[in-house]
Write a protein that holds these residues in place. Structure first.
Motif, mmCIF file in Angstrom:
data_model
loop_
_atom_site.group_PDB
_atom_site.id
_atom_site.type_symbol
_atom_site.label_atom_id
_atom_site.label_comp_id
_atom_site.label_asym_id
_atom_site.label_seq_id
_atom_site.Cartn_x
_atom_site.Cartn_y
_atom_site.Cartn_z
ATOM 1 N N LYS A 22 45.016 -35.566 -40.838
ATOM 2 C CA LYS A 22 45.681 -34.264 -40.959
ATOM 3 C C LYS A 22 45.934 -33.886 -42.410
ATOM 4 N N LEU A 23 46.108 -34.879 -43.269
ATOM 5 C CA LEU A 23 46.252 -34.599 -44.691
ATOM 6 C C LEU A 23 44.913 -34.241 -45.315
ATOM 7 N N GLY A 24 43.865 -34.924 -44.890
ATOM 8 C CA GLY A 24 42.554 -34.715 -45.469
ATOM 9 C C GLY A 24 42.269 -35.588 -46.680
ATOM 10 N N PHE A 25 43.193 -36.495 -47.018
ATOM 11 C CA PHE A 25 43.001 -37.374 -48.177
ATOM 12 C C PHE A 25 43.984 -38.534 -48.072
ATOM 13 N N ASN A 26 43.691 -39.587 -48.820
ATOM 14 C CA ASN A 26 44.591 -40.736 -48.899
ATOM 15 C C ASN A 26 45.641 -40.441 -49.965
ATOM 16 N N PRO A 27 46.919 -40.278 -49.603
ATOM 17 C CA PRO A 27 47.915 -39.865 -50.604
ATOM 18 C C PRO A 27 48.140 -40.897 -51.697
ATOM 19 N N PHE A 28 47.933 -42.179 -51.411
ATOM 20 C CA PHE A 28 48.124 -43.201 -52.438
ATOM 21 C C PHE A 28 47.115 -43.038 -53.573
#
Length: 410
Positions: A192-198
């Motif tokens: 749902k974010l579309g990317f790895n936040p880390f």
């Protein structure tokens, strides 16, 4: 007597302000998408016929409506799967060969929108989007967790997942139903974010938690059992690498302007609870964050988005009484995924530029002119070509491609 006059004046100002807003043709509200979709169709597909892809549209935005005109701001919209669509801020403004059109209907607190973003003139895709959204002025304070990466080296998913801890809670309920100080999650879900936040958390240290909004669910990972899944819907990075202490809150602008202090104009939501209170101010300076990050936080607040912070409340003496200020020792900013550029631009040091350095939204003008010249040594025929940046293609120049236009000089 003086205080009574001030209270009367304030009441008149507030009533006048509300009456003026309610009678005006222009309205501005925050919305949350109830149901939405995007259909993307490529311009050309060889050798097969083009097949459309359907994606789900979710998220929030502000809509400014003035008669038959609508614009969007504070856009926080996700597309699943990611098909490259972004909700346009001006859905009826065309530019750079891309046509944008949208129709809307506002029925009470429900907004319905249908629109297109068509860039097929330059071999781009056609996006057809539609959604219904409801007025959403309430902040959802639930589902917030601090999260750190598991840096252990062993077989996945036994290692390499994330640890999450519900903020403002002594224990967190894990995927297997047990309650622990923190939970190991074998499968972080970033869809749902579309990317790895880390990977996009800036200078956040490896042991400094980021903040996630989402939920824990059971997931049986054979043969290892239920190691859980965490589905993230929003991500925030800390402004510093200092530990967060105290209570985690969201600070929201109530949109009230006062002529004296204390001015109780900030809603304070205590995360993962139903508790709220109104406070008269907050102070981010004790965090030691950079001026750039402090400015970014105030920009979020000014645009009616929450500042997520950790700290404590303090009673403070103000001009005409005692107020309550939130003293932060840490605050969090939204994590943005990898930046993408419109067709015709490429990402160069964080900026969208044309091949010869024109920054979006400027266009690259190619001027071709002068009599052809013959190289006396090679015999190659060349002409004079120069490049410049312009705001729009003006006659006699013409659009020659995405983000570019051409003019032929005598």
């Amino acid at each position: 007597m003086m205080n009574a006059l001030k209270q009367t004046a304030c009441a008149l100002l507030c009533v006048f302000g509300i009456t003026q807003f309610s009678n005006a043709q222009a309205t501005s509200s925050g919305f949350a998408i109830d149901e939405g979709s995007v259909v993307v169709t490529p311009a050309r597909c060889f050798p097969e016929t083009c097949e459309s892809t359907v994606a789900a549209l979710t998220g929030t935005f502000n809509a400014d409506i003035n008669g038959t005109d609508i614009t969007f701001s504070s856009i926080d919209v996700s597309v699943t799967p990611n098909v490259g669509f972004s909700l346009p801020a001006n859905p009826n403004t065309s530019s750079n060969g891309t046509t944008r059109q949208a129709k809307f209907e506002l029925n009470g607190d429900t907004l319905s929108v249908k629109g297109i973003v068509d860039s097929r003139a330059f071999d781009g895709p056609l996006y057809e989007y539609s959604f219904t959204a409801s007025v959403s002025d309430n902040f959802d304070a639930h589902g917030f967790f601090t999260a750190t990466q598991d840096l252990r080296k062993c077989v996945s998913p036994l290692c390499g997942g994330i640890y999450v801890k519900a903020v403002n809670k002594r224990l967190t309920q894990c995927a297997d139903g047990t309650r622990k100080p923190q939970c190991y999650i074998g499968t972080p879900n970033w869809e749902k974010l579309g990317f790895n936040p880390f990977a996009h958390a800036g200078n956040t240290g490896p042991f400094t938690p980021i903040l996630l909004k989402g939920e824990i669910s059971a997931l049986d990972t054979k043969p290892y059992g239920n190691l859980g899944e965490f589905t993230a819907t929003a991500a925030y990075r800390p402004a510093t690498n200092n530990p967060a202490r105290g209570k985690f809150v969201a600070l929201m602008n109530k949109g009230i302007f006062c002529i004296t202090s204390p001015c109780f104009s900030t809603d304070e939501f205590i995360l993962n609870t139903d508790k709220t209170r109104v406070i008269s101010g907050f102070d981010l300076n004790p965090t030691g964050a950079s001026g750039k990050d402090v400015d970014a936080a105030y920009n979020e607040y000014g645009n009616e988005r929450p500042i997520i912070a950790a700290g404590y409340n303090k009673r403070v003496q103000e001009l005409h009484g005692v107020g309550v200020s939130f003293i932060a020792n840490q605050f969090y900013l939204p994590i943005s995924g990898p930046k993408t550029c419109d067709e015709g631009y490429s990402l160069v040091e964080g900026k969208c530029q044309t091949p010869h350095g024109c920054e979006a939204p400027q266009l690259e003008l190619t001027a071709i002119g002068g009599a052809p010249m013959i190289d006396p040594i090679t015999g190659e025929i060349t002409s004079s070509v120069s490049y410049s940046c312009v705001d729009s293609c003006e006659f006699p120049a013409f659009e020659s491609g995405p983000a570019s236009c051409t003019v032929a000089l005598p």
